[in-house]
Design a protein around this motif. Structure first.
Motif, PDB file in Angstrom:
ATOM      1  N   LYS A 115       1.590 -30.213   3.727  1.00 55.67           N
ATOM      2  CA  LYS A 115       0.998 -29.398   2.667  1.00 55.67           C
ATOM      3  C   LYS A 115       0.751 -27.973   3.162  1.00 55.67           C
ATOM      4  O   LYS A 115       1.016 -26.994   2.452  1.00 55.67           O
ATOM      5  N   THR A 116       0.250 -27.869   4.384  1.00 59.05           N
ATOM      6  CA  THR A 116      -0.002 -26.543   4.958  1.00 59.05           C
ATOM      7  C   THR A 116       1.293 -25.753   5.101  1.00 59.05           C
ATOM      8  O   THR A 116       1.337 -24.554   4.817  1.00 59.05           O
ATOM      9  N   LEU A 119       2.246 -24.464   1.643  1.00 58.24           N
ATOM     10  CA  LEU A 119       1.358 -23.363   1.226  1.00 58.24           C
ATOM     11  C   LEU A 119       1.600 -22.108   2.059  1.00 58.24           C
ATOM     12  O   LEU A 119       1.291 -20.992   1.617  1.00 58.24           O
ATOM     13  N   TYR A 120       2.139 -22.286   3.250  1.00 57.32           N
ATOM     14  CA  TYR A 120       2.476 -21.164   4.129  1.00 57.32           C
ATOM     15  C   TYR A 120       3.598 -20.316   3.525  1.00 57.32           C
ATOM     16  O   TYR A 120       3.780 -19.165   3.921  1.00 57.32           O
ATOM     17  N   ALA A 145      -2.003 -20.748   2.760  1.00 60.07           N
ATOM     18  CA  ALA A 145      -2.484 -21.785   3.668  1.00 60.07           C
ATOM     19  C   ALA A 145      -3.792 -21.402   4.348  1.00 60.07           C
ATOM     20  O   ALA A 145      -4.426 -22.256   4.973  1.00 60.07           O
ATOM     21  N   TYR A 149      -2.884 -18.770   9.129  1.00 55.65           N
ATOM     22  CA  TYR A 149      -1.452 -18.816   8.830  1.00 55.65           C
ATOM     23  C   TYR A 149      -1.058 -17.517   8.138  1.00 55.65           C
ATOM     24  O   TYR A 149      -1.276 -17.330   6.934  1.00 55.65           O
TER      25      TYR A 149
END
Length: 263
Positions: A115-116, A119-120, A145, A149
């Protein structure tokens, strides 16, 4: 006494008959009927761009979209896109960008890490291509994120590069850029140092196709040429044999002539 009673009765009757008339004259006039104003029509609901539908027809971005839907990150991005005050900017790697990396690169990530990573690839604000030149002076830029990030943007003679720790892809094209949504295609996946301690390995290169034209068997032309060569060799050998026989006959005739003279 009787006359007083008659007068009192007459007065009472006069009051009774006069009361309704006074009530009619003293009552206020009835209010005029009120005219009702027309009810205004309800405001139309705002139209929002469907990110999943947009990515499914553009691209090819099928791998990135599958990850977004699998992790429900698509809902987070859609909610941000519906916030017309700030909007959203999404960097979408092509399918070829994911295919260039080993499959284990993402299978080893936890659900939260995946997920990160997704979102990055987004900024929680709309940015047009023209704004990236000024945005590069604010490097590093926070992504969706969170603050650890970040990305660095570089404008190199009009080409916009998005740099993470292990990749520096160029914006290949603008897929959609109408406020509040901006989507830009990348030829590489953005890989943050916080998730990858070293440069992830690339996928093995495909094996070259076999060369169907090569063959160890001699071609018919070669065999024909060989036959012609062999025939020529046999003809030359025969010529030498004929010449040797002629010389021997000449020597025998000369010897016979000499013996006749001596005789």
């Amino acid at each position: 006494m009787g006359s007083k009673a008659a007068i009192f009765a007459t007065a009472v009757l006069a009051v009774l008959f006069a009361a309704p008339a006074l009530a009619q004259t003293s009552s206020p006039p009835a209010p005029a009927p009120m005219s009702l104003a027309p009810t205004p029509a309800p405001a139309p609901a705002p139209h929002y761009m469907d990110l999943a539908e947009l990515l499914s027809v553009a691209g090819p971005f099928h791998t990135f979209l599958n990850y977004l839907e699998k992790t429900n990150v698509i809902e987070t991005l859609q909610s941000q896109a519906n916030n017309t005050k700030v909007g959203i900017t999404i960097f979408v790697p092509k399918d070829s960008a994911f295919a260039a990396l080993k499959k284990s690169t993402f299978s080893n990530l936890t659900s939260d890490q995946l997920k990160t990573l997704l979102l990055y690839h987004a900024f929680p604000k709309f940015y047009s291509l023209a704004e990236f030149k000024n945005l590069s002076s604010l490097n590093p830029v926070n992504t969706f994120a969170g603050s650890p990030y970040t990305l660095n943007l570089t404008d190199d003679m009009g080409s916009i590069y998005v740099q993470s720790m292990w990749s520096r892809p160029k914006i290949a094209s603008s897929v959609y850029a109408t406020k509040p949504i901006a989507i830009y295609a990348l030829n590489k996946v953005l890989l943050p140092m916080q998730l990858f301690s070293k440069d992830p390995p690339l996928a093995p290169a495909p094996a070259p196709a076999p060369d169907s034209g090569a063959s160890d068997a001699p071609s018919p032309a070669a065999g024909k040429a060989g036959g012609l060569t062999g025939g020529k060799g046999d003809s030359t050998s025969g010529t030498h044999n004929v010449g040797a026989v002629s010389v021997a006959n000449s020597l025998l005739l000369a010897a016979a002539g000499c013996l006749m003279l001596l005789w």
